[in-house]
Scaffold this active site. Structure first.
Site, mmCIF file in Angstrom:
data_model
loop_
_atom_site.group_PDB
_atom_site.id
_atom_site.type_symbol
_atom_site.label_atom_id
_atom_site.label_comp_id
_atom_site.label_asym_id
_atom_site.label_seq_id
_atom_site.Cartn_x
_atom_site.Cartn_y
_atom_site.Cartn_z
ATOM 1 N N LEU A 44 11.123 -20.206 -4.650
ATOM 2 C CA LEU A 44 10.033 -19.445 -4.032
ATOM 3 C C LEU A 44 8.696 -19.647 -4.767
ATOM 4 O O LEU A 44 8.671 -19.709 -5.995
ATOM 5 C CB LEU A 44 10.416 -17.958 -4.106
ATOM 6 C CG LEU A 44 9.413 -16.946 -3.594
ATOM 7 C CD1 LEU A 44 9.364 -16.958 -2.078
ATOM 8 C CD2 LEU A 44 9.794 -15.545 -4.077
ATOM 9 N N ARG A 51 -4.793 -1.993 9.004
ATOM 10 C CA ARG A 51 -6.009 -2.781 8.773
ATOM 11 C C ARG A 51 -5.719 -3.882 7.766
ATOM 12 O O ARG A 51 -4.711 -3.856 7.070
ATOM 13 C CB ARG A 51 -7.170 -1.897 8.322
ATOM 14 C CG ARG A 51 -6.878 -1.056 7.097
ATOM 15 C CD ARG A 51 -8.105 -0.204 6.689
ATOM 16 N NE ARG A 51 -7.755 0.735 5.642
ATOM 17 C CZ ARG A 51 -7.745 2.069 5.785
ATOM 18 N NH1 ARG A 51 -8.070 2.616 6.928
ATOM 19 N NH2 ARG A 51 -7.412 2.842 4.771
ATOM 20 N N ARG A 58 -12.515 2.214 -7.505
ATOM 21 C CA ARG A 58 -11.643 3.346 -7.905
ATOM 22 C C ARG A 58 -12.081 3.891 -9.266
ATOM 23 O O ARG A 58 -12.799 3.216 -10.003
ATOM 24 C CB ARG A 58 -10.191 2.865 -7.960
ATOM 25 C CG ARG A 58 -9.698 2.491 -6.572
ATOM 26 C CD ARG A 58 -8.213 2.299 -6.549
ATOM 27 N NE ARG A 58 -7.802 2.014 -5.173
ATOM 28 C CZ ARG A 58 -6.570 2.066 -4.733
ATOM 29 N NH1 ARG A 58 -5.592 2.384 -5.554
ATOM 30 N NH2 ARG A 58 -6.284 1.808 -3.476
ATOM 31 N N GLU A 79 1.845 -13.115 12.557
ATOM 32 C CA GLU A 79 2.372 -11.912 13.214
ATOM 33 C C GLU A 79 2.156 -10.725 12.275
ATOM 34 O O GLU A 79 2.505 -10.795 11.084
ATOM 35 C CB GLU A 79 3.867 -12.089 13.512
ATOM 36 C CG GLU A 79 4.176 -13.251 14.442
ATOM 37 C CD GLU A 79 3.563 -13.085 15.829
ATOM 38 O OE1 GLU A 79 3.378 -11.934 16.275
ATOM 39 O OE2 GLU A 79 3.266 -14.105 16.465
ATOM 40 N N HIS A 85 2.240 3.327 -9.120
ATOM 41 C CA HIS A 85 1.990 1.909 -9.399
ATOM 42 C C HIS A 85 3.152 1.313 -10.199
ATOM 43 O O HIS A 85 3.557 0.177 -9.967
ATOM 44 C CB HIS A 85 0.674 1.734 -10.150
ATOM 45 C CG HIS A 85 -0.534 2.134 -9.343
ATOM 46 N ND1 HIS A 85 -0.701 1.756 -8.030
ATOM 47 C CD2 HIS A 85 -1.617 2.894 -9.652
ATOM 48 C CE1 HIS A 85 -1.852 2.259 -7.569
ATOM 49 N NE2 HIS A 85 -2.421 2.954 -8.533
ATOM 50 N N ASP A 124 0.829 -1.203 0.000
ATOM 51 C CA ASP A 124 0.000 0.000 0.000
ATOM 52 C C ASP A 124 0.872 1.265 0.000
ATOM 53 O O ASP A 124 1.983 1.259 0.528
ATOM 54 C CB ASP A 124 -0.911 -0.012 1.245
ATOM 55 C CG ASP A 124 -2.072 0.970 1.106
ATOM 56 O OD1 ASP A 124 -2.388 1.373 -0.028
ATOM 57 O OD2 ASP A 124 -2.658 1.333 2.146
ATOM 58 N N GLY A 125 0.351 2.323 -0.607
ATOM 59 C CA GLY A 125 1.028 3.619 -0.563
ATOM 60 C C GLY A 125 1.561 4.111 -1.906
ATOM 61 O O GLY A 125 2.235 5.140 -1.959
HETATM 62 C C1 IPE Z 1 -5.435 -2.761 -0.046
HETATM 63 O O1 IPE Z 1 -5.103 -1.429 -0.259
HETATM 64 C C2 IPE Z 1 -5.479 -3.506 -1.331
HETATM 65 C C3 IPE Z 1 -4.212 -3.656 -2.039
HETATM 66 C C4 IPE Z 1 -3.046 -3.260 -1.648
HETATM 67 C C5 IPE Z 1 -4.317 -4.344 -3.290
HETATM 68 P P1 IPE Z 1 -6.202 -0.296 -0.358
HETATM 69 O O2 IPE Z 1 -5.470 0.977 -0.534
HETATM 70 O O3 IPE Z 1 -7.203 -0.645 -1.392
HETATM 71 O O4 IPE Z 1 -6.885 -0.408 1.074
HETATM 72 P P2 IPE Z 1 -7.811 0.624 1.864
HETATM 73 O O5 IPE Z 1 -8.908 1.040 0.925
HETATM 74 O O6 IPE Z 1 -6.954 1.784 2.238
HETATM 75 O O7 IPE Z 1 -8.284 -0.140 3.045
HETATM 76 C C1 IPE Z 2 -1.605 0.208 -3.355
HETATM 77 O O1 IPE Z 2 -1.382 1.580 -3.387
HETATM 78 C C2 IPE Z 2 -1.895 -0.352 -4.721
HETATM 79 C C3 IPE Z 2 -3.291 -0.810 -4.897
HETATM 80 C C4 IPE Z 2 -4.233 -0.774 -4.008
HETATM 81 C C5 IPE Z 2 -3.611 -1.348 -6.187
HETATM 82 P P1 IPE Z 2 -2.584 2.608 -3.361
HETATM 83 O O2 IPE Z 2 -2.990 2.887 -4.766
HETATM 84 O O3 IPE Z 2 -3.671 2.142 -2.478
HETATM 85 O O4 IPE Z 2 -1.854 3.867 -2.757
HETATM 86 P P2 IPE Z 2 -2.426 4.888 -1.704
HETATM 87 O O5 IPE Z 2 -2.912 4.079 -0.537
HETATM 88 O O6 IPE Z 2 -3.521 5.634 -2.374
HETATM 89 O O7 IPE Z 2 -1.257 5.750 -1.364
HETATM 90 MG MG MG Z 3 -4.103 2.429 -0.524
#
Ligand code: IPE
Ligand code: IPE
Ligand code: MG
Length: 261
Positions: A137, A197, A77, A210, A43, A26-27
């Site tokens: 792996l 979460r 999205r 963990e 991405h 995420d991020g």
């Molecule tokens: C979780 O990330 C799903 C993936 C990393 C694929 P999200 O960015 O979609 O999660 P929420 O919406 O913040 O919970």
């Molecule tokens: C995770 O990064 C990738 C996917 C959920 C596909 P995000 O796209 O959720 O990035 P943030 O959370 O908006 O920074």
């Molecule tokens: Mg996200």
């Protein structure tokens, strides 16, 4: 099919290196925003991190790496972003399969990928087939995956498999139908990006995993940060419902046995 032992029914063997790591990547969006770039740039950089972390896990002897790439809720999205993510997934399946194969990585895809279209389904089939005999792996990509989806599809298959038993089903009967039936439960879960979460990831399998959360954004995550997570993991006392005293005693007993042997 023999599935792996369940953490609620038997106490799993655990080692210094987690056998199975599951990651919510995420991020990406925030990484791009910080640089005044479009989300897609985050991405793209995220795919680079996937390569880096896969290599690092291989080198450290991790046996299973499971990455959450697209959740069953990510369809919410904007259409443009969903389309970009699909294109990136397709390109990765097309371009990375050979390299994974050379590195003896077995690729698995979990989730309902049909909505991504026939081309993605075909590329996923080919990449999984090409790498199916590899024994280094096992890299699992969760795409259009949701923990609830997984439980529901497994239940549906279980119910179709025969008449409802009088005493109800057991875990052992459900486990073979779960998407991750070929892997032990994750030892270590990592979520980058600062949120604490599960976001509908592996609901069943994380029972005794963990959980490690880091504010690092996924494109910035590297081998050093993976090592920090593994070091943290090593410090955990995995009790699986028992007391600390029981674990201490078991450790002393096994040391004693080792000295005698
Ligand atoms: C979780 O990330 C799903 C993936 C990393 C694929 P999200 O960015 O979609 O999660 P929420 O919406 O913040 O919970
Ligand atoms: C995770 O990064 C990738 C996917 C959920 C596909 P995000 O796209 O959720 O990035 P943030 O959370 O908006 O920074
Ligand atoms: Mg996200």
């Amino acid at each position: 099919m023999k599935s792996f032992s369940s953490s609620t029914r038997e106490i799993p063997q655990t080692g210094e290196i987690p056998r199975h790591i599951a990651i919510i990547m995420d991020g990406n969006g925030r990484w791009a925003k910080k640089r005044y770039l479009p989300r897609v740039a985050g991405h793209k950089q995220g795919v680079e991190t996937v390569r880096r972390v896969t290599r690092a896990c291989s080198e450290r002897g991790v046996e299973y790496l499971t990455l959450f790439a697209f959740s069953s809720e990510n369809w919410r999205r904007p259409a443009e972003e969903v389309s970009t993510l699909k294109q990136l997934f397709m390109a990765a399946l097309e371009q990375e399969a050979e390299r994974l194969h050379r590195n003896k990585v077995r690729l698995k895809i979990i989730g309902d990928i049909a909505p991504f279209g026939a081309r993605v389904v075909e590329l996923a089939r080919r990449a999984q087939e090409l790498t199916s005999a590899n024994s280094s792996l096992t890299l699992t990509i969760a795409a259009n995956y949701g923990g609830r989806w997984d439980l529901m599809q497994a239940l549906a298959k279980l119910v179709r498999s025969g008449p409802l038993p009088e005493n109800g089903f057991t875990e052992d009967q459900l486990a073979p139908y779960l998407a991750l039936n070929y892997a032990p439960e994750p030892d270590l879960f990592i979520r980058t990006g600062g949120e604490q979460r599960i976001s509908n990831f592996l609901l069943w399998q994380l029972a005794y995993t963990e959980l490690y959360f880091t504010p690092t954004l996924w494109p910035d995550f590297d081998a050093g940060q993976l090592d920090a997570a593994i070091d943290w993991y090593r410090e955990r006392e995995r009790r699986f419902g028992r007391t600390s005293e029981q674990l201490e005693k078991a450790k002393q007993d096994s040391n004693g046995r080792r000295r005698i042997a």
